[in-house]
Design a protein around this motif. Structure first.
Motif, PDB file in Angstrom:
ATOM      1  N   ASP A 218      -1.235 123.599  63.888  1.00  0.00           N
ATOM      2  CA  ASP A 218      -0.501 124.311  63.196  1.00  0.00           C
ATOM      3  C   ASP A 218      -1.547 124.006  61.775  1.00  0.00           C
ATOM      4  OD1 ASP A 218       0.371 124.745  65.178  1.00  0.00           O
ATOM      5  OD2 ASP A 218       2.498 122.513  64.859  1.00  0.00           O
ATOM      6  N   GLY A 219      -2.540 123.875  61.668  1.00  0.00           N
ATOM      7  CA  GLY A 219      -2.813 123.886  60.292  1.00  0.00           C
ATOM      8  C   GLY A 219      -4.136 122.784  60.771  1.00  0.00           C
ATOM      9  N   GLU A 220      -3.452 121.430  60.603  1.00  0.00           N
ATOM     10  CA  GLU A 220      -3.910 120.182  60.095  1.00  0.00           C
ATOM     11  C   GLU A 220      -5.024 119.036  61.024  1.00  0.00           C
ATOM     12  OE1 GLU A 220      -0.007 117.735  60.233  1.00  0.00           O
ATOM     13  OE2 GLU A 220      -0.014 119.352  58.091  1.00  0.00           O
ATOM     14  N   VAL A 221      -6.094 118.772  60.385  1.00  0.00           N
ATOM     15  CA  VAL A 221      -6.856 118.422  62.004  1.00  0.00           C
ATOM     16  C   VAL A 221      -5.599 116.796  61.696  1.00  0.00           C
ATOM     17  CG1 VAL A 221      -8.288 117.239  60.891  1.00  0.00           C
ATOM     18  CG2 VAL A 221      -8.561 118.931  59.878  1.00  0.00           C
ATOM     19  N   VAL A 222      -6.018 116.856  63.370  1.00  0.00           N
ATOM     20  CA  VAL A 222      -5.527 115.853  64.183  1.00  0.00           C
ATOM     21  C   VAL A 222      -6.652 114.534  63.864  1.00  0.00           C
ATOM     22  CG1 VAL A 222      -4.945 115.066  66.703  1.00  0.00           C
ATOM     23  CG2 VAL A 222      -4.497 117.287  65.950  1.00  0.00           C
ATOM     24  N   HIS A 223      -5.678 113.656  63.547  1.00  0.00           N
ATOM     25  CA  HIS A 223      -6.217 112.292  63.443  1.00  0.00           C
ATOM     26  C   HIS A 223      -6.187 111.047  64.813  1.00  0.00           C
ATOM     27  CE1 HIS A 223      -7.972 112.823  59.393  1.00  0.00           C
ATOM     28  NE2 HIS A 223      -6.938 113.458  59.495  1.00  0.00           N
ATOM     29  N   CYS A 224      -6.952 110.031  64.922  1.00  0.00           N
ATOM     30  CA  CYS A 224      -6.472 109.346  65.631  1.00  0.00           C
ATOM     31  C   CYS A 224      -5.822 108.195  65.207  1.00  0.00           C
ATOM     32  CB  CYS A 224      -7.894 108.223  66.108  1.00  0.00           C
ATOM     33  SG  CYS A 224      -7.723 106.660  67.103  1.00  0.00           S
ATOM     34  N   ILE A 225      -3.934 108.109  65.315  1.00  0.00           N
ATOM     35  CA  ILE A 225      -3.046 106.916  64.991  1.00  0.00           C
ATOM     36  C   ILE A 225      -3.800 105.719  65.142  1.00  0.00           C
ATOM     37  CG2 ILE A 225      -1.504 108.416  65.845  1.00  0.00           C
ATOM     38  CD1 ILE A 225      -0.888 106.892  67.709  1.00  0.00           C
ATOM     39  N   GLY A 226      -5.054 105.018  65.793  1.00  0.00           N
ATOM     40  CA  GLY A 226      -5.490 103.948  65.849  1.00  0.00           C
ATOM     41  C   GLY A 226      -6.535 103.328  64.896  1.00  0.00           C
ATOM     42  N   CYS A 227      -7.212 104.681  64.495  1.00  0.00           N
ATOM     43  CA  CYS A 227      -8.719 104.302  63.716  1.00  0.00           C
ATOM     44  C   CYS A 227      -8.760 104.912  62.530  1.00  0.00           C
ATOM     45  CB  CYS A 227     -10.334 104.072  64.826  1.00  0.00           C
ATOM     46  SG  CYS A 227     -10.675 105.783  65.012  1.00  0.00           S
ATOM     47  N   GLY A 228      -7.900 106.432  62.628  1.00  0.00           N
ATOM     48  CA  GLY A 228      -7.830 107.311  61.626  1.00  0.00           C
ATOM     49  C   GLY A 228      -8.699 108.250  61.772  1.00  0.00           C
ATOM     50  N   ALA A 229      -9.619 108.122  62.494  1.00  0.00           N
ATOM     51  CA  ALA A 229     -11.024 109.018  62.629  1.00  0.00           C
ATOM     52  C   ALA A 229     -10.323 110.195  62.806  1.00  0.00           C
ATOM     53  CB  ALA A 229     -11.716 108.574  63.968  1.00  0.00           C
ATOM     54  N   LYS A 230     -11.314 111.183  62.422  1.00  0.00           N
ATOM     55  CA  LYS A 230     -10.576 112.969  62.575  1.00  0.00           C
ATOM     56  C   LYS A 230     -10.998 112.913  64.035  1.00  0.00           C
ATOM     57  CE  LYS A 230     -11.597 114.409  58.376  1.00  0.00           C
ATOM     58  NZ  LYS A 230     -12.455 115.574  57.187  1.00  0.00           N
ATOM     59  N   VAL A 231     -10.215 113.665  65.197  1.00  0.00           N
ATOM     60  CA  VAL A 231     -10.907 113.890  66.235  1.00  0.00           C
ATOM     61  C   VAL A 231     -11.320 114.736  66.454  1.00  0.00           C
ATOM     62  CG1 VAL A 231      -9.448 114.181  68.786  1.00  0.00           C
ATOM     63  CG2 VAL A 231      -8.197 112.371  67.045  1.00  0.00           C
ATOM     64  N   GLN A 232     -12.110 114.722  67.662  1.00  0.00           N
ATOM     65  CA  GLN A 232     -12.852 116.017  67.628  1.00  0.00           C
ATOM     66  C   GLN A 232     -12.968 115.024  69.773  1.00  0.00           C
ATOM     67  OE1 GLN A 232     -16.438 115.015  69.144  1.00  0.00           O
ATOM     68  NE2 GLN A 232     -16.731 113.052  68.720  1.00  0.00           N
ATOM     69  N   THR A 233     -13.730 116.581  70.785  1.00  0.00           N
ATOM     70  CA  THR A 233     -13.753 116.626  72.068  1.00  0.00           C
ATOM     71  C   THR A 233     -15.445 116.736  72.431  1.00  0.00           C
ATOM     72  OG1 THR A 233     -13.125 118.592  72.071  1.00  0.00           O
ATOM     73  CG2 THR A 233     -10.787 117.376  72.380  1.00  0.00           C
ATOM     74  N   THR A 234     -16.744 116.923  71.344  1.00  0.00           N
ATOM     75  CA  THR A 234     -17.234 117.572  71.840  1.00  0.00           C
ATOM     76  C   THR A 234     -18.520 116.311  71.967  1.00  0.00           C
ATOM     77  OG1 THR A 234     -17.691 118.025  69.462  1.00  0.00           O
ATOM     78  CG2 THR A 234     -17.126 119.949  71.318  1.00  0.00           C
ATOM     79  N   ASN A 235     -18.689 115.505  71.389  1.00  0.00           N
ATOM     80  CA  ASN A 235     -19.272 114.629  71.289  1.00  0.00           C
ATOM     81  C   ASN A 235     -18.969 112.964  71.882  1.00  0.00           C
ATOM     82  OD1 ASN A 235     -21.690 112.948  70.700  1.00  0.00           O
ATOM     83  ND2 ASN A 235     -22.197 114.114  68.442  1.00  0.00           N
ATOM     84  N   LYS A 236     -19.486 112.699  73.070  1.00  0.00           N
ATOM     85  CA  LYS A 236     -19.214 111.532  73.075  1.00  0.00           C
ATOM     86  C   LYS A 236     -19.765 110.433  72.539  1.00  0.00           C
ATOM     87  CE  LYS A 236     -18.319 112.776  77.835  1.00  0.00           C
ATOM     88  NZ  LYS A 236     -18.886 112.421  79.736  1.00  0.00           N
ATOM     89  N   ASP A 237     -20.596 110.620  72.364  1.00  0.00           N
ATOM     90  CA  ASP A 237     -21.321 109.356  71.102  1.00  0.00           C
ATOM     91  C   ASP A 237     -21.053 109.094  69.227  1.00  0.00           C
ATOM     92  OD1 ASP A 237     -22.754 108.220  73.072  1.00  0.00           O
ATOM     93  OD2 ASP A 237     -24.599 110.108  72.591  1.00  0.00           O
TER      94      ASP A 237
END
Length: 378
Positions: free
Chosen positions: A9-28
């Motif tokens: 919905d136009g907003e970047v998803v953040h992890c609620i635990g650490c605040g990192a921007k969520v991504q699904t491509t780079n495991k490392d």
């Protein structure tokens, strides 16, 4: 906005635990979340990155890496603190474990140097020699550690003693644990967590209030913390040229069993396809003792045939690397040494070959991986 970031919905998803921007491509990389976990998280309104999920549910800290710039910012922030620096290095890859310029960033903070993976060293090696050698390597990099400790985070060997030493040297201060990737730092931190909280006690992000994308704070009884920092990627490490099972065949997994090879001048040993040792010249046949992963394939051939043999058999007989990765594997570079005493030729991240005095030998490793000589440890 990065193309890897998840946007809803136009907003970047953040992890609620650490605040990192969520991504699904780079495991490392920071913020990694498997797509299936992301979908479930979006449904229930709680999106955790994989690192925080493991921390919450499995008492496990997953290693993460920062860019060089981010890591330097983190180091700079440490220099402004009044703390103890616990600097973890890999006994088998000390040069690859060194953080460039660390001495400039620790400020006046004391450094406790920790050599990990002691469990794979043969019992015949005296710990005092290993400590002295590690101190010398640190000194050459401009670091003057207040002490040197040897542990095995994997087997928990001497971790209790290390914690006692940390308590002694921190003198009521915070503790920052630093190190490059692949040195076993996260394994050590997990051992610290087990001993601090109990293996059966569930760890949640609320218990670790400082859990952010660049650090995890483990509370101590006096209001201070042990702070785990992400590892910096050191491209000179042997480990960065290997993947999956290749890494297990090159990096020692259990106590090394030395192998003695009787070599004539102009004979070569190949260590799979990742390294090479030449006995270039000397006064006849000598015994050369190899200290490397027990399951690594070692092949002897004539020096005059070595180049052609390597080109023909890389990826099959000389493996790792595997057949489908041989074209991407960096070329081996030669490092020549003439010995004046019994010495070890060290191929960082793999092991070493003990050689006699008064010979000319060469060690070969992927471009950028250190090959060095030292007085024999045994």
């Amino acid at each position: 906005m990065s193309e890897n970031e998840v946007v809803v919905d136009g907003e970047v998803v953040h992890c609620i635990g650490c605040g990192a921007k969520v991504q699904t491509t780079n495991k490392d990389a920071l913020g990694y979340t498997p797509k299936s976990a992301l979908e479930k998280g979006l449904q229930n309104g709680e999106v955790y990155c994989q690192r925080c999920f493991r921390l919450r549910h499995y008492n496990e800290i997953a290693p993460v890496s920062l860019s060089d710039d981010d890591f330097l910012k983190l180091l700079t922030s440490i220099s402004g603190t009044d703390s103890l620096i616990v600097y973890v290095v890999d006994i088998f890859d000390v040069n690859g474990s060194l953080i460039p310029g660390l001495h400039r960033f620790v400020g006046d903070n004391p450094v406790l140097l920790v050599g990990n993976k002691l469990d794979v060293l043969p019992a015949s090696i005296k710990e005092r020699k290993v400590r002295d050698w590690l101190r010398q390597r640190a000194n050459s990099a401009g670091i003057r550690p207040i002490d040197v400790e040897l542990i095995s985070a994997k087997t928990n060997f001497d971790v209790d003693h290390l914690l006692d030493q940390i308590e002694k040297y921190r003198d009521g201060k915070d503790v920052y644990v630093v190190g490059v990737t692949n040195v076993g730092k996260s394994t050590l931190i997990n051992a610290v967590i087990r001993q601090s909280t109990g293996i059966k006690e569930l760890i949640t992000t609320s218990r670790f209030p400082g859990t952010t994308l660049d650090r995890i704070d483990i509370p101590l009884n006096d209001g201070h913390s042990i702070v785990d920092t992400p590892g910096i990627i050191q491209p000179e490490q042997m480990a960065h040229h290997l993947v999956g099972k290749e890494l297990n065949l090159v990096t020692p997994q259990k106590t090394i069993k030395p192998k003695i090879y009787q070599l004539n001048p102009e004979q070569t040993l190949f260590f799979g396809g990742v390294a090479r040792f030449d006995y270039d010249s000397g006064d006849g046949k000598h015994g050369f003792t190899v200290y490397a992963e027990n399951n690594l394939y070692i092949h002897r051939t004539k020096l005059e045939n070595a180049e052609a043999f390597y080109e023909k058999h890389l990826g099959d007989l000389l493996s790792p690397p595997s057949e489908n990765r041989k074209d991407d594997f960096p070329p081996l570079e030669r490092h020549e040494f003439k010995t004046s005493q019994k010495s070890d030729v060290v191929i960082e991240g793999l092991g070493w070959v003990t050689v006699p005095s008064d010979v000319v030998v060469s060690g070969w490793a992927p471009k950028g991986v250190s090959v060095l000589i030292r007085p024999a440890m045994i």
